[in-house]
Design a protein around this motif. Structure first.
Motif: not given
Length: 401
Positions: A1, A245, A317, A320-321, A314-315, A248-249, A3
């Motif tokens: 992922m 991907r 890692g 992320t899902r 998320f940041d 997700a963001h 950033s």
């Protein structure tokens, strides 16, 4: 992922947030009625948003953006969510699913060439994945890209594409391997709107979110060069994985937007309950109204806390899902409940056009549909939980303590 960026630092971020909050509340909120009536964002608001860097806040600084981390981004997006969501939508795809196609899948040369134009607002980007027969499930994706000489020929149609009427470039998902099924064999191309064979249908007439323009896009023997394939030759067949991907963001981004609208709805509800008199006292004095306010405030607090925690995970890692899907699912459903209570608190006035809560009630409904419906989020969450449980050394739900 990949950033979005390493972040600004608290003092710089505080300045950005203060400037955006002032701009939203002093310039955009007063323009909400005009935006609703004209179905367009005033040109001066777009120009000022570009000057403030809002077209590239999630794009790393080396490509001309602000380079916000996810934790910083959700704080900014919550400020943007305080007004009509169409304002954020104007530059949301640049920062979100369209811009992240390049961040996640492009070659370095492609990033250097295209991202600065997106970050500056010179270009408005669109994410062209959805089709009449392919939305949540990629199996029905019918748009094709066939090799021709030193490039590709794209044919097909896309539906409900945000910013299509004003887009300069579209991230177009097409099947490049006709023998593949599901998400396999799908690639993504950067297609400039001016390319011969690209046509955009008249804008859609929607329930809400006036000023956020969507439309169908058609590709009729559109010839593009090999350099438009995101990721170059290595990117062939990897488009759908790139899309997932990006989503997700985007799901955390939309969840933060819901938090901003929820705050506005709570503020509108409290102000009305504190000023509207009935039976000789303000309606906020009645316990049943107080119950509605308390439930809305609780939904708001819970959504904000969930989005904050999810962004941090998320940041770093660690998630992320599941986290992005949980945040989007809860926050979008919560803002719908808060909007419903806001109309109820306003009574008959809440059903009248021109009253903010009536407009937000219609606007909020879309959050449970795009970037993956609530039902898709349920599937993502449950399937990942079951996969995690089947993995060796499973230790329970991630994020739990």
């Amino acid at each position: 992922m990949t950033s979005s960026g390493s972040g600004l630092g608290e003092s710089d971020l505080a300045e950005v947030l203060a400037a955006v909050r002032a701009f939203v509340r002093e310039r955009v909120v007063p323009a909400e009625a005009e935006i609703e009536q004209t179905d367009a964002i005033p040109a001066e608001l777009r120009a000022e948003a570009a000057r403030m860097g809002l077209f590239g806040f999630a794009i790393p600084a080396e490509y001309g953006g602000l380079g916000l981390s996810m934790s910083e981004e959700v704080r900014l997006v919550a400020e943007l969510g305080y007004t009509t969501p169409s304002f954020r939508s104007m530059f949301g795809t640049n920062n979100g699913i369209a811009g992240h196609v390049l961040l996640e899948g492009a070659t370095e040369e492609q990033k250097q060439t295209y991202l600065p134009k997106i970050a500056s607002g010179e270009w408005t980007a669109s994410f062209a994945l959805t089709e009449e027969g392919a939305g949540s499930d990629p199996a029905g994706l019918a748009t094709t890209a066939v090799r021709k000489d030193d490039g590709w020929v794209i044919n097909g149609s896309k539906r409900y594409i945000t910013n299509a009427p004003s887009a300069d470039v579209l991230m177009v998902f097409a099947r490049t391997d006709p023998a593949a099924t599901g998400g396999d064999g799908i690639s993504v191309f950067m297609v400039e709107r001016a390319t011969p064979g690209v046509s955009v249908a008249p804008k859609d007439v929607k329930m809400g979110q006036a000023g956020s323009l969507t439309a169908d896009v058609h590709f009729d023997d559109v010839r593009v060069g090999s350099e438009t394939l995101v990721g170059g030759e290595a990117g062939e067949g990897r488009g759908y994985r790139t899309a997932m991907r990006c989503l997700a963001h985007g799901r955390i981004h939309i969840a933060a937007l819901c938090v901003g609208m929820a705050q506005r709805l709570v503020d509108e509800s409290v102000a009305y309950a504190a000023s509207r008199s009935q039976g000789g006292q303000v309606i906020g004095a009645y316990q049943l109204i107080q119950g509605l306010l308390a439930d809305s405030a609780t939904d708001l607090y819970a959504a904000r806390a969930l989005v904050t925690q999810t962004a941090a995970a998320f940041d770093d890692g660690s998630d992320t899902r599941i986290g992005p899907s949980c945040a989007k699912y809860f926050a979008s459903e919560a803002v719908g409940r808060i909007a419903d209570r806001a109309v109820q608190i306003h009574g008959g006035a809440g059903y009248m056009r021109g009253v903010p809560v009536e407009r937000f009630y219609r606007d909020a409904r879309l959050f449970r549909i795009y970037e993956g419906t609530s039902q898709i989020q349920q599937l993502v969450i449950a399937r990942q939980l079951l996969r995690d449980a089947a993995a060796p050394g499973a230790a329970g739900v991630r994020g739990a303590s």
